[in-house]
Design an enzyme around this catalytic site. Sequence first.
Site, PDB file in Angstrom:
ATOM      1  N   ARG A 391       0.838  -1.196   0.000  1.00  0.00           N
ATOM      2  CA  ARG A 391       0.000   0.000   0.000  1.00  0.00           C
ATOM      3  C   ARG A 391       0.878   1.253   0.000  1.00  0.00           C
ATOM      4  O   ARG A 391       2.051   1.207  -0.265  1.00  0.00           O
ATOM      5  CB  ARG A 391      -0.979  -0.015   1.167  1.00  0.00           C
ATOM      6  CG  ARG A 391      -1.897  -1.226   1.203  1.00  0.00           C
ATOM      7  CD  ARG A 391      -2.942  -1.132   2.311  1.00  0.00           C
ATOM      8  NE  ARG A 391      -3.820  -2.315   2.274  1.00  0.00           N
ATOM      9  CZ  ARG A 391      -4.815  -2.517   3.121  1.00  0.00           C
ATOM     10  NH1 ARG A 391      -5.070  -1.643   4.068  1.00  0.00           N
ATOM     11  NH2 ARG A 391      -5.564  -3.602   3.021  1.00  0.00           N
ATOM     12  N   ASN A 427       2.480  -5.454  -2.790  1.00  0.00           N
ATOM     13  CA  ASN A 427       1.141  -5.911  -2.434  1.00  0.00           C
ATOM     14  C   ASN A 427       0.199  -4.714  -2.405  1.00  0.00           C
ATOM     15  O   ASN A 427       0.481  -3.716  -1.740  1.00  0.00           O
ATOM     16  CB  ASN A 427       1.153  -6.584  -1.058  1.00  0.00           C
ATOM     17  CG  ASN A 427      -0.246  -6.993  -0.609  1.00  0.00           C
ATOM     18  OD1 ASN A 427      -0.856  -7.876  -1.197  1.00  0.00           O
ATOM     19  ND2 ASN A 427      -0.758  -6.345   0.422  1.00  0.00           N
ATOM     20  N   GLU A 428      -0.876  -4.810  -3.153  1.00  0.00           N
ATOM     21  CA  GLU A 428      -1.923  -3.782  -3.148  1.00  0.00           C
ATOM     22  C   GLU A 428      -1.339  -2.393  -3.401  1.00  0.00           C
ATOM     23  O   GLU A 428      -1.650  -1.432  -2.703  1.00  0.00           O
ATOM     24  CB  GLU A 428      -2.698  -3.827  -1.828  1.00  0.00           C
ATOM     25  CG  GLU A 428      -3.413  -5.148  -1.611  1.00  0.00           C
ATOM     26  CD  GLU A 428      -4.165  -5.237  -0.294  1.00  0.00           C
ATOM     27  OE1 GLU A 428      -4.133  -4.265   0.482  1.00  0.00           O
ATOM     28  OE2 GLU A 428      -4.771  -6.288  -0.046  1.00  0.00           O
ATOM     29  N   ASN A 429      -0.501  -2.306  -4.425  1.00  0.00           N
ATOM     30  CA  ASN A 429       0.134  -1.027  -4.737  1.00  0.00           C
ATOM     31  C   ASN A 429      -0.781  -0.070  -5.492  1.00  0.00           C
ATOM     32  O   ASN A 429      -0.365   1.029  -5.871  1.00  0.00           O
ATOM     33  CB  ASN A 429       1.422  -1.272  -5.525  1.00  0.00           C
ATOM     34  CG  ASN A 429       2.395  -2.141  -4.761  1.00  0.00           C
ATOM     35  OD1 ASN A 429       2.651  -3.278  -5.141  1.00  0.00           O
ATOM     36  ND2 ASN A 429       2.929  -1.634  -3.654  1.00  0.00           N
ATOM     37  N   ARG A 466       0.594  -8.962  -6.031  1.00  0.00           N
ATOM     38  CA  ARG A 466      -0.840  -9.202  -5.871  1.00  0.00           C
ATOM     39  C   ARG A 466      -1.587  -7.866  -5.904  1.00  0.00           C
ATOM     40  O   ARG A 466      -1.200  -6.909  -5.263  1.00  0.00           O
ATOM     41  CB  ARG A 466      -1.137  -9.897  -4.543  1.00  0.00           C
ATOM     42  CG  ARG A 466      -2.637 -10.129  -4.363  1.00  0.00           C
ATOM     43  CD  ARG A 466      -3.068 -10.459  -2.949  1.00  0.00           C
ATOM     44  NE  ARG A 466      -4.519 -10.335  -2.855  1.00  0.00           N
ATOM     45  CZ  ARG A 466      -5.148  -9.211  -2.534  1.00  0.00           C
ATOM     46  NH1 ARG A 466      -4.455  -8.121  -2.264  1.00  0.00           N
ATOM     47  NH2 ARG A 466      -6.472  -9.164  -2.488  1.00  0.00           N
TER      48      ARG A 466
END
Length: 822
Positions: A391, A427-429, A466
Amino acid sequence: MNRLIRVIGIVLMVLLAGYQPIRAQQSIRINQGWQFLKQDLGGIWEAVRPGKEGNPESVPLWTKVNLPHCANDKDAVDPDVNYYQGPMWYKTQLDVKNPYEGGRTLLHFEGAGQKTQVYVYTTKVGEHVGGYDEWSVDITEAVALFLKDEKLVREFKGKVPVMVRCDNSRDLEMMPSDLSDFNLYGGLYRYVNLVYQPSLYISSLFATPVVAANSKSATVNVKVHLENPGHLTTAQLSIKLKDPLGREVQKIEKQVQQLNGDINAGDLVVKNPGLWSTGQPVLYTLEATITSGGVTQTTQTRIGFRSFEFVKKGPFLLNGKRLLLRGTHRHEDHAGVAAAMTEDQMREEMIAMKEMGVNFIRLGHYQQSRVILDLCDSLGILVWEEIPWCRGGLGGPVYQEQGKRMLRNMIGQHYNHPSVIIWGLGNENDWPNDFPEFDQQKIRAYMKELHDLSHQLDPSRKTAIRRCDFCKDIVDVYSPSIWAGWYRGVYTEYKEVSKAEFDKVDHFLHVEWGGDSHAGRHSETPDKALQNIKASGTADERAGDASLYGGAARASKDGDWSETYICNLVDWHLKEQETMPWLTGTAQWPFKDFSTPVRPENPVPYMNQKGVVERDLTKKEAYYVFQSYWATRPMVHIYGHSWPVRWGNENEEKMIKVYSNCDEAELFINGQSYGIKKRNSQDFPAAGLRWNLPLKKGSYNVHVMARKGKTVVTDTIRFEYQTEKWAQPAQVSLKKISEENGIVTIEARLYDAKNVQCLDAVNWIRFGLTGDGTLIDNLGTSGGSRLVQLYNGRATIRIQTNGGRSVASAKVDQLPVTFLNL
């Protein structure tokens, strides 16, 4: 030879409970004798000169701790406070006795959160930014300087004072983001080692095994990295490869004149190698020895021979054969200790995963302990490990260089593990970010830099991310967001949605699926909420879906959070995966419940409850659903071990579900057989092992016998069946239900005005205690939190009596408080 090695691999798994990873010689874990202070100091002098113990004017007050230790061991799940984020100090005194003349003394940190500074007496000897990679500081000169002062030596009785300042304060220029769905813990939460090295030593050993296409031979390229603080000019280098029985297979010996930096030691050739696999994780030992001036230093690593492939638009192959990746996830988190898990606790957790049938794990969302990677190697669990770019968007040069450094360290430190197949880059960028600017093109450019760096450092593994669709074409393997039946849509559309996402990329792997369940909560109507939820056609998680308020109808917000519903969701996913020949595999999110600062209103406050085991490794019902599809050892489990009272009308037909990997099962109720059922994985739910039976008010003893060949396994549960209907909750009862070794368990139950138990009550309850005892709370479990939602109208908590008297209390809003004398 191959057969013998395969047998040895199995034996290694059986003996794993006593397994100890190989470590460098002259390395000593310094676990005891530490003191801790959960605040900052005015300066290093306050740590060196705190005053004499017992002096009331000696402030601040330090507490004695052992390592590993996390500053957030309890407050991470305290329902009434935010977890501590700030500076903290550790100190100890070391007996430093380096056996090597002219050698070096190092402090090796296996991980410390999140920024760290190290002092010897008042001398700062090193610092590190990043909470998850390993690092060392050389304290040789600082120790020598301290020992020159005879007065100090006498005062400290020959011991060397060492102080460590850790800091997990919020920082936008740090990875991972504080927006992440997990705690950024502080402290010396992994092991710290005192390491003695000679004046010439091998600091790193890299092995690159390559298996021939026919698997009849393999080569191992070996590189070593030398440190030469003694400025030696010649040395003898020896490389030995040993098979699982410790027998020497191949050897290299050579004179070395280049005694600094990287050295290519050469190639070892192995005929008919035993192949590492998830079923037979055969491990060889590579030993490197450097000798100069009569002084020898040896370092070892374990390696494995294996090949893997993500087939384009197809499945995953290990050693040329299809393997369905049956995965889960892990956070470094545990009840009572937070991130500071001991090696024994880690071993227990990983063995529980393997016994569930796991052959793949994604380590979320950061580099994890070397102990975990060693266990994955030995147990046969393939690994996706990633850097903590989670994030937060994209920061500036300092932020970006930190991410590259973390990637270099992760690959360098875990390069030799045969279990690792994927280096995760983020992850969840695509998440709402920490910075005013959110530029997709800049994120893409940085992702490409990480991808290229990963392949430069390690061409043999794949890269993956992801949930960042605008970067899915950059990495080798992509996982979209698919949460069918939880954050979006219904679980019956799982296969359809997955195939649509599979078709969009060359290499697909689905990580993160499942849903939350409140341990001990069960439902007679688990799918009732689905009446208002429509198939989405995408099942992706979107902004706000994790919230318990607003937005579209979804199980995560409108469902009952029962174990019953999650078992059905898991059951459907697993039976569908057996019919998807193109599927590489999946990883359920996560194996164990873990703490998070962004979920204060969950049934256990500050807990992500998607695990199939609780935060203390207590198994939930879903664990056995996975076992029934994945485990090889015969097993059987009747649903409802933590469901003491079921309810309904007199003679209402109820389903008894049995989860088993056996061929058939026979059910007995109160001694009477209700017939044999054959297992069929496509017969949902419970693979056909279910019995619909009319129940009357009373007690039931349910027993099952399951058969697989000549093996018979059994399980038994007992429950009451209640037919009385309840009205609004009106009173809370509190009673002691057990006592053992000075620990009392008390249970609260909610009743209506006519004293009928309210079996669907989900009210919040707060436990309290006054007197000699101590509540055993802040564990992040359904039975280890003083503030928790009821599960089927009840809740429990334990109390350490301390040999005295106490009064316990239980309070539910709008109802009178209840007390219990203990």
